[in-house]
Design a protein around this motif. Structure first.
Motif, PDB file in Angstrom:
ATOM      1  N   LYS A  34       0.813  -1.217   0.000  1.00 20.94           N
ATOM      2  CA  LYS A  34       0.000   0.000   0.000  1.00 20.94           C
ATOM      3  C   LYS A  34       0.842   1.261   0.000  1.00 20.94           C
ATOM      4  CE  LYS A  34      -3.990  -2.378   1.563  1.00 20.94           C
ATOM      5  NZ  LYS A  34      -4.768  -2.839   2.707  1.00 20.94           N
ATOM      6  N   ASN A  35       2.134   1.099   0.147  1.00 26.84           N
ATOM      7  CA  ASN A  35       3.034   2.235  -0.061  1.00 26.84           C
ATOM      8  C   ASN A  35       3.828   1.921  -1.318  1.00 26.84           C
ATOM      9  OD1 ASN A  35       2.706   3.951   2.449  1.00 26.84           O
ATOM     10  ND2 ASN A  35       3.064   1.933   3.306  1.00 26.84           N
TER      11      ASN A  35
ATOM     12  N   LYS B 220       5.246   9.477  11.843  1.00 29.14           N
ATOM     13  CA  LYS B 220       3.885   9.773  12.277  1.00 29.14           C
ATOM     14  C   LYS B 220       3.103   8.464  12.438  1.00 29.14           C
ATOM     15  CE  LYS B 220      -0.100  12.352  11.925  1.00 29.14           C
ATOM     16  NZ  LYS B 220      -0.442  13.697  12.312  1.00 29.14           N
ATOM     17  N   GLU B 221       3.249   7.591  11.439  1.00 34.36           N
ATOM     18  CA  GLU B 221       2.537   6.316  11.504  1.00 34.36           C
ATOM     19  C   GLU B 221       2.941   5.550  12.757  1.00 34.36           C
ATOM     20  OE1 GLU B 221       3.126   3.668   8.141  1.00 34.36           O
ATOM     21  OE2 GLU B 221       2.739   1.978   9.488  1.00 34.36           O
TER      22      GLU B 221
ATOM     23  N   ILE C 118       1.357   6.921  15.780  1.00 31.51           N
ATOM     24  CA  ILE C 118      -0.031   6.438  15.910  1.00 31.51           C
ATOM     25  C   ILE C 118      -0.039   5.026  16.490  1.00 31.51           C
ATOM     26  CG2 ILE C 118      -2.131   5.814  14.661  1.00 31.51           C
ATOM     27  CD1 ILE C 118      -1.348   7.952  12.573  1.00 31.51           C
TER      28      ILE C 118
ATOM     29  N   LEU D  74      -1.532   3.537  20.063  1.00 28.19           N
ATOM     30  CA  LEU D  74      -2.504   2.439  20.131  1.00 28.19           C
ATOM     31  C   LEU D  74      -1.969   1.236  20.884  1.00 28.19           C
ATOM     32  CD1 LEU D  74      -3.930   2.592  16.505  1.00 28.19           C
ATOM     33  CD2 LEU D  74      -4.856   3.592  18.600  1.00 28.19           C
TER      34      LEU D  74
ATOM     35  N   LEU E 201       4.049  11.624  16.962  1.00 29.77           N
ATOM     36  CA  LEU E 201       2.717  11.940  16.444  1.00 29.77           C
ATOM     37  C   LEU E 201       2.671  13.323  15.818  1.00 29.77           C
ATOM     38  CD1 LEU E 201       0.145  10.664  19.062  1.00 29.77           C
ATOM     39  CD2 LEU E 201       0.073  10.299  16.601  1.00 29.77           C
TER      40      LEU E 201
ATOM     41  N   PHE F 217      -7.679   6.978  22.300  1.00 31.04           N
ATOM     42  CA  PHE F 217      -7.381   8.350  21.885  1.00 31.04           C
ATOM     43  C   PHE F 217      -8.239   8.779  20.709  1.00 31.04           C
ATOM     44  CE2 PHE F 217      -3.485   6.904  23.893  1.00 31.04           C
ATOM     45  CZ  PHE F 217      -3.153   7.987  24.684  1.00 31.04           C
TER      46      PHE F 217
ATOM     47  N   PHE G 274      -8.131  12.132  18.173  1.00 28.73           N
ATOM     48  CA  PHE G 274      -7.356  13.342  17.890  1.00 28.73           C
ATOM     49  C   PHE G 274      -8.122  14.285  16.972  1.00 28.73           C
ATOM     50  CE2 PHE G 274      -4.442   9.805  18.526  1.00 28.73           C
ATOM     51  CZ  PHE G 274      -3.555  10.298  19.468  1.00 28.73           C
TER      52      PHE G 274
ATOM     53  N   SER H  39      -6.910  15.670  14.362  1.00 29.91           N
ATOM     54  CA  SER H  39      -6.617  15.341  12.955  1.00 29.91           C
ATOM     55  C   SER H  39      -6.794  13.839  12.683  1.00 29.91           C
ATOM     56  CB  SER H  39      -5.204  15.783  12.620  1.00 29.91           C
ATOM     57  OG  SER H  39      -4.301  15.210  13.558  1.00 29.91           O
TER      58      SER H  39
ATOM     59  N   ASN I 211      -5.693  11.097  12.923  1.00 30.18           N
ATOM     60  CA  ASN I 211      -4.553  10.181  13.035  1.00 30.18           C
ATOM     61  C   ASN I 211      -4.882   8.740  12.683  1.00 30.18           C
ATOM     62  OD1 ASN I 211      -2.637  12.048  13.624  1.00 30.18           O
ATOM     63  ND2 ASN I 211      -2.747  11.792  15.844  1.00 30.18           N
ATOM     64  N   LEU I 212      -5.532   8.601  11.542  1.00 29.31           N
ATOM     65  CA  LEU I 212      -5.734   7.247  11.015  1.00 29.31           C
ATOM     66  C   LEU I 212      -4.519   6.910  10.157  1.00 29.31           C
ATOM     67  CD1 LEU I 212      -9.469   7.607   9.964  1.00 29.31           C
ATOM     68  CD2 LEU I 212      -8.562   6.454  11.998  1.00 29.31           C
ATOM     69  N   ILE I 213      -4.235   5.624  10.002  1.00 27.30           N
ATOM     70  CA  ILE I 213      -3.131   5.240   9.118  1.00 27.30           C
ATOM     71  C   ILE I 213      -3.675   5.236   7.699  1.00 27.30           C
ATOM     72  CG2 ILE I 213      -1.574   3.369   8.481  1.00 27.30           C
ATOM     73  CD1 ILE I 213      -1.231   2.823  11.448  1.00 27.30           C
TER      74      ILE I 213
ATOM     75  N   TYR J  68      -2.929   4.236   4.753  1.00 33.19           N
ATOM     76  CA  TYR J  68      -2.989   3.151   3.780  1.00 33.19           C
ATOM     77  C   TYR J  68      -3.796   1.958   4.286  1.00 33.19           C
ATOM     78  CZ  TYR J  68       0.935   1.137   6.397  1.00 33.19           C
ATOM     79  OH  TYR J  68       1.744   0.621   7.368  1.00 33.19           O
ATOM     80  N   LYS J  69      -4.400   2.141   5.448  1.00 31.34           N
ATOM     81  CA  LYS J  69      -5.232   1.057   5.969  1.00 31.34           C
ATOM     82  C   LYS J  69      -6.710   1.435   5.847  1.00 31.34           C
ATOM     83  CE  LYS J  69      -2.035  -1.116   9.177  1.00 31.34           C
ATOM     84  NZ  LYS J  69      -2.145  -2.488   8.673  1.00 31.34           N
ATOM     85  N   THR J  70      -7.533   0.442   5.587  1.00 31.10           N
ATOM     86  CA  THR J  70      -8.964   0.703   5.466  1.00 31.10           C
ATOM     87  C   THR J  70      -9.528   1.028   6.842  1.00 31.10           C
ATOM     88  OG1 THR J  70      -9.556  -1.583   5.889  1.00 31.10           O
ATOM     89  CG2 THR J  70      -9.154  -0.997   3.606  1.00 31.10           C
TER      90      THR J  70
ATOM     91  N   LEU K 115      -6.520  -2.224  14.579  1.00 24.55           N
ATOM     92  CA  LEU K 115      -5.109  -2.111  14.954  1.00 24.55           C
ATOM     93  C   LEU K 115      -4.816  -2.260  16.462  1.00 24.55           C
ATOM     94  CD1 LEU K 115      -2.588  -1.938  13.298  1.00 24.55           C
ATOM     95  CD2 LEU K 115      -2.607   0.542  13.568  1.00 24.55           C
TER      96      LEU K 115
ATOM     97  N   ARG L  59     -12.102   3.138  16.634  1.00 22.70           N
ATOM     98  CA  ARG L  59     -10.779   2.599  16.952  1.00 22.70           C
ATOM     99  C   ARG L  59     -10.452   2.798  18.437  1.00 22.70           C
ATOM    100  NH1 ARG L  59      -5.565   5.170  14.168  1.00 22.70           N
ATOM    101  NH2 ARG L  59      -6.177   6.867  15.547  1.00 22.70           N
TER     102      ARG L  59
END
Ligand SMILES: Nc1ncnc2c1ncn2[C@@H]1O[C@H](COP(=O)(O)OP(=O)(O)OP(=O)(O)O)[C@@H](O)[C@H]1O
Ligand SMILES: [Mg+2]
Lengths: 413, 233
Positions: free
Chosen positions: A20-21, A312-313, A316, A320, A410, B87, B89, B91, B93-95, B97-99, B106, B154
């Protein structure tokens, strides 16, 4: 860790991240692939040239020299210039006796013949040889045998022909041994067919017993070529000079006349070619490794560009609940996976290229290379380097993103 | 639920340092819904990040659910975040490239849950925020409000005790903001403790308690009657 590597999830995550990248992955892969491809292609080709060189020379004693007669260019001891020098059979003994460092001295005769068989014919170069020729310059016989002492003693009308001659005079697939061919209207029995390996000088196309040659062509005690080998550690150039000096003395040639005796020594050529091969190998390694490093740096650049995005990823993921260990582990597996895949692709395509190269320039007598190949060890070495470097570079963003507080990771935009 | 005593935090700026939090005392009980307000730069985000273990305090005491949070290794902090905290946020802060579904799943991945199980659970949470049909979409294919709902799903996925939201409606228009607030209120109704930073009075009034920061200390801490968001949706 093992369990982690066996889990489908792990690979799903790696696959997702890589697929996906796309741009990042493709650029990385192209970098590694190209580096490996080039390394394998170059190393393989160099090996091919080396192999070729080795097969051409393997049959020759590398400390041999050849001398054949020429024409004088300087008047000497009452002789005019332009005199044709004739080497004689007794020169052999004289050389053996008077020159130090000589191992063997072998005389041969040379001529041009017309050979024919049934409706086929052609002109060829012919040598009159002793059996010992086979020891000095090993002939790879495709069929039959070489000249032996009986042939010499009985002046037998037998002939050993080259593959080329065989192809001209025989039907394809025909068994030549024991067949008759006409050499300048005399019948000769073919006793052997040898493979052609050309090292320079006139092509050798057929050999007959020295004594038979003498008789048939009425050559008396003349000889045309002297093949001389030196003792193993004896300087071949010194030997060359010594032998020529002696012969000049015997045949009343002016010491400075360099055209009256011709010849070359294999030592010289061998050295030139060895130098060439070593140079080429060095260049290959140099270019290959440079490319590899360039490739890896390119990857590094790409990965570094993605550090911010990545950071950044990772921030995140850490928010989590990903521990730094999990983050690093994943990135290492990703980096290893991508370098491994592209490295393997590089190896496969490099191999294919070598096969193609072999097909187009590796066939036939005067092929430029022979069996270009790389050793498994080398391949693994290259792969290892790529994986190592790829992983190290992949670790940069991983370390960067796990060494700061999650909030700083982040914040990266 | 959480207890903070004399919390200090400064940021180094060049040779000097900026004292942002100057002794915060705050305690939040289970089931509360607290809005943290204050002018820009008053340290709201800083406080929330410390509570979320995304940042560390310089001084003071912080106890979360009976656990003193001090000098944690990053590994422990990560585990606590995963277990106790969700959390949200500004903005999202989702990834990218992930659905939506993968994003929601996650935190469960980091809990070590099996794939099938976590997909199912993630789907359940997406359903709760009304995004079943959008599960296979990437963040860039979703609107801001939808993305924030994904982020809420999430945050809920790992069933945390405490939900931390930094200006969850900051990037959204009023109508969408109220929709999001309606979700958050519903979560609070179900018993989740919620701490959110906001600028907007109307959003703050949808909480049950407002804490006002100024110059690094709590200036005002009042209970309010909650305005329900549903009525505006
Ligand atoms: N990493 C940092 N380094 C240095 N200074 C920082 C850092 N993070 C925040 N600050 C400063 O600390 C102060 C408080 O920041 P914080 O983000 O907590 O404010 P805020 O109340 O959330 O403001 P806003 O309402 O604008 O989001 C600000 O003056 C900010 O510039
Ligand atoms: Mg803020």
């Amino acid at each position: 860790m093992i369990k982690f590597l066996l889990e489908k999830d792990t690979w799903q995550e790696v696959f997702d991240s890589l697929s996906k990248n796309k741009l990042r992955s493709i650029l990385t892969m192209v970098g590694v692939w190209w580096g490996i491809l080039l390394l394998i292609g170059l190393l393989g080709s160099a090996k091919g040239v080396e192999n070729n060189f080795n097969t051409r020379f393997q049959n020759y004693a590398t400390n041999s020299l050849f001398i054949f007669s020429g024409t004088t260019t300087i008047p000497f001891k009452g002789y005019q210039e332009g005199r044709r020098i004739k080497l004689k059979l007794d020169d052999v003994e004289k050389i053996k006796k008077n020159v130090i460092g000589v191992e063997y001295v072998l005389p041969s005769l040379r001529g041009q013949i017309t050979a024919s068989r049934k409706t086929l014919s052609g002109g060829f170069g012919l040598n009159g040889e002793f059996p010992f020729r086979d020891a000095l310059a090993k002939k790879n016989l495709l069929w039959g045998r070489y000249i032996n002492q009986n042939d010499i003693n009985d002046r037998k009308k037998v002939i050993v022909i080259s593959e080329d001659v065989y192809k001209q005079l025989f039907e394809k697939g025909e068994y030549p041994i024991g067949k008759l061919i006409k050499v300048d209207n005399l019948n000769f029995i073919v006793i052997g067919v040898f493979e052609v390996v050309n090292v320079g000088g006139p092509p050798i196309e057929a050999d007959m017993p020295f004594t038979t040659f003498q008789q048939v062509y009425n050559r008396g005690n003349d000889i045309d070529v002297l093949t001389i080998t030196g003792d193993a550690d004896f300087d071949i150039n010194q030997l060359d000079a010594d032998v020529k000096l002696l012969l000049k003395n015997i045949h009343d040639i002016h010491p400075d006349d360099n055209r009256a005796l011709n010849g070359f020594n294999l030592g010289d050529r061998f050295e030139q070619l060895t130098g060439f091969i070593v140079g080429m190998q060095f260049l290959t390694w140099f270019v290959g490794i440079a490319t590899l490093i360039a490739g890896v740096f390119a990857i590094g650049g790409i990965l570094l560009i993605s550090v911010k995005e990545r950071t950044k990823e990772i921030g995140i993921r850490r928010a989590l609940g990903a521990t730094p260990y999990l983050v690093k582990r994943q990135i290492i597996v990703e980096a290893v996976a991508i370098s491994l895949i592209s490295g393997l692709l590089g190896i496969i395509s490099g191999g294919l290229i070598l096969i193609l190269v072999n097909k187009f320039v590796g066939q036939g007598e005067d092929a430029f290379m022979r069996n270009p190949s790389v050793s498994i060890g080398m391949v693994f070495f290259a792969l290892l380097i790529v994986i190592l470097l790829g992983t190290l570079i992949g670790l940069i963003p991983a370390f960067k993103a796990t060494s700061v507080k999650p909030i700083d990771a982040l914040r990266e935009e | 639920m959480l207890k903070i005593h004399q919390l200090h935090k400064s940021y180094p700026i060049g040779d000097s340092s900026l004292h942002v939090l100057k002794g915060i005392d705050l305690s939040v009980k289970e089931g509360e819904m607290v809005a943290i307000m204050g002018s820009s730069g008053s340290g709201k985000s800083t406080l929330l990040n410390i509570i979320g273990m995304l940042d560390e305090a310089d001084e003071g005491e912080y106890i979360l659910d009976g656990l003193p949070i001090k000098d944690l290794t990053e590994k422990k902090a990560a585990v606590y975040r995963n277990k106790f905290l969700g959390f949200i946020f500004q903005s999202f802060n989702l990834i990218n490239y992930k659905t939506a579904l993968e994003n929601v799943a996650l935190p469960l991945y980091y809990q070590g849950m099996k794939r099938a199980e976590r997909q199912e659970l993630a789907m359940f949470h997406l359903e709760k925020v009304g995004l079943t049909d959008w599960a296979k979409h990437l963040p860039k294919e979703l609107s801001g409000g939808q993305n924030q709902r994904v982020a809420i799903a999430r945050a809920l996925a790992a069933n945390p005790k405490l939900l931390l939201a930094d200006e969850p409606t900051g990037a959204l228009d009023t109508k969408t903001s109220y929709e999001i607030m309606a979700f958050i209120q519903q979560l609070n109704d179900e018993g989740k403790t919620i701490l959110m930073v906001t600028h907007e009075e109307d959003i703050a009034n949808m909480c049950k308690r407002i804490v006002r920061l100024r110059d690094g200390i709590i200036m005002e801490d009042t209970k309010v009657t909650q305005v329900r968001a549903e009525q505006y949706v």
